[in-house]
Design an enzyme around this catalytic site. Structure first.
Site, PDB file in Angstrom:
ATOM      1  N   ILE A  69       0.961  -1.033  -0.011  1.00 38.98           N
ATOM      2  CA  ILE A  69      -0.064   0.031   0.065  1.00 38.98           C
ATOM      3  C   ILE A  69       1.027   1.198  -0.077  1.00 38.98           C
ATOM      4  O   ILE A  69       2.129   1.100   0.159  1.00 38.98           O
ATOM      5  CB  ILE A  69      -1.046  -0.106   1.204  1.00 38.98           C
ATOM      6  N   ASP A  70       0.427   2.308  -0.487  1.00 37.82           N
ATOM      7  CA  ASP A  70       1.200   3.605  -0.755  1.00 37.82           C
ATOM      8  C   ASP A  70       1.580   3.908   0.669  1.00 37.82           C
ATOM      9  O   ASP A  70       1.176   3.786   1.846  1.00 37.82           O
ATOM     10  CB  ASP A  70       0.382   4.600  -1.126  1.00 37.82           C
ATOM     11  N   MET A  71       2.868   4.880   0.602  1.00 36.93           N
ATOM     12  CA  MET A  71       3.655   5.505   1.773  1.00 36.93           C
ATOM     13  C   MET A  71       2.827   6.044   2.752  1.00 36.93           C
ATOM     14  O   MET A  71       2.621   5.934   3.866  1.00 36.93           O
ATOM     15  CB  MET A  71       4.736   6.243   1.126  1.00 36.93           C
ATOM     16  N   ARG A 103      -7.326   5.982  -5.719  1.00 36.38           N
ATOM     17  CA  ARG A 103      -7.164   7.387  -5.683  1.00 36.38           C
ATOM     18  C   ARG A 103      -7.413   7.755  -7.095  1.00 36.38           C
ATOM     19  O   ARG A 103      -7.944   8.988  -7.516  1.00 36.38           O
ATOM     20  CB  ARG A 103      -5.489   7.562  -5.273  1.00 36.38           C
TER      21      ARG A 103
END
Length: 308
Positions: free
Chosen positions: A138-140, A239
């Site tokens: 998963i994104d930062m 997103r």
């Protein structure tokens, strides 16, 4: 190391640099440009040094890639919020700002660095030394539950479930605007944004299938709290999908407004449920990561402002 790529019908008349960028998402445009300049790319057996040359369907593009430089990943004593752990899998509640695995610019302080210290040698090796144990990420600036695997059999099992879209993945998000419907489905392919390498985009020509189900949980007028369920797991999927229907995530400067009315570190997105068939027992297991404090505080502020 040479690779042979065949130009498909949907890529006919595509520039060489664009074609390579779509094929090698892990490399920067400047790196690929350098490969072309150094004569490491040929079309139908003829070396080319022009990045703007147009490709035709069935062209054979040969790319010689440099041997990867070994990256030494160091075990680091970083505290992990462990939701569950056994001999096969470990589930972690990832905090905001933490990268999942080492990459350029983030060689330490990652989930992998922490896992190497915590699990020692008990991590799957399928993704190599850079991503041991990692089957998805998963994104930062996205928080929440992520699973890592401790052996190759478990890795293959979880990876197969991801490929079949049988894993349960639910996210909480706060988006701009007031959604018209209480729930909906976004079915639109996602691929690299041809105009910005850092972004993904709805890409009907070169994108991969992507499906997101969303449901409204609470409305605040200018913002809406939603739950998203993923069928697929494309990069930046929620997103990109929410931005594509005019409701980008609050705090997401990459896909939404540059200015944010609240002091946030990136997008308000939390992976709160992960469910899967356990590799050894064959039983379905589901885990939840509680909402982080910043998310709870933001919901309180939104409720207050909408009530006022």
């Amino acid at each position: 190391m040479s690779e042979l790529l065949i130009v498909g019908s949907e890529q006919d008349n595509t520039r060489l640099d664009r074609f390579l960028a779509d094929q090698y998402e892990e490399y920067t445009r400047s790196f690929l440009q350098k490969l072309i300049d150094q004569g490491n790319v040929s079309i139908n057996g003829i070396s080319v040094k022009k990045s703007g040359i147009k490709l035709k369907e069935n062209d054979e593009v040969s790319v010689t890639l440099p041997e990867p430089q070994p990256l030494e990943v160091v075990a680091e004593d970083i505290p992990l919020d462990i939701l569950y752990e056994d001999d096969d899998v470990i589930l972690i509640n990832k905090p905001k700002g933490m990268v999942v695995h080492p990459a350029a610019g983030h060689t330490s302080g990652t989930i992998v660095n922490a896992l190497l210290y915590h699990c020692k040698d008990s991590l799957s090796g399928i993704n190599g030394v850079i991503r041991p144990g990692i089957v998805h990420r998963i994104d930062m600036d996205t928080t929440g539950v992520i699973i890592a695997c401790k052996n190759d059999a478990s890795h293959n099992c979880i990876a197969a479930q991801l490929k079949e879209h049988s894993i349960t993945r639910r996210y909480y998000a706060i988006v701009h605007g007031n959604l018209k419907e209480d729930e909906g489905v976004i079915d639109a392919p996602i691929g690299r944004d041809p105009n910005n390498r850092k972004r993904m985009a709805i890409n009907h020509k070169n994108g991969k299938d992507a499906v997101t189900h969303y449901k409204v949980l609470e409305r605040f007028g200018r913002f809406t709290w939603i739950e998203c369920r993923l069928e697929t797991g494309r990069t930046h999927q929620i997103r990109v999908h929410m931005a594509s229907i005019g409701h980008p995530l609050l705090g997401d400067a990459l896909y939404g407004p540059a200015k944010c009315p609240y002091q946030l570190q990136g997008q308000t997105l939390h992976a709160y449920v992960l469910g899967f068939i356990h590799p050894s027992t064959g039983e379905y297991m589901e885990f939840q990561a509680p909402l982080p404090d910043y998310f709870e505080d933001l919901l309180k502020k939104l409720r207050q402002s909408s009530a006022g």
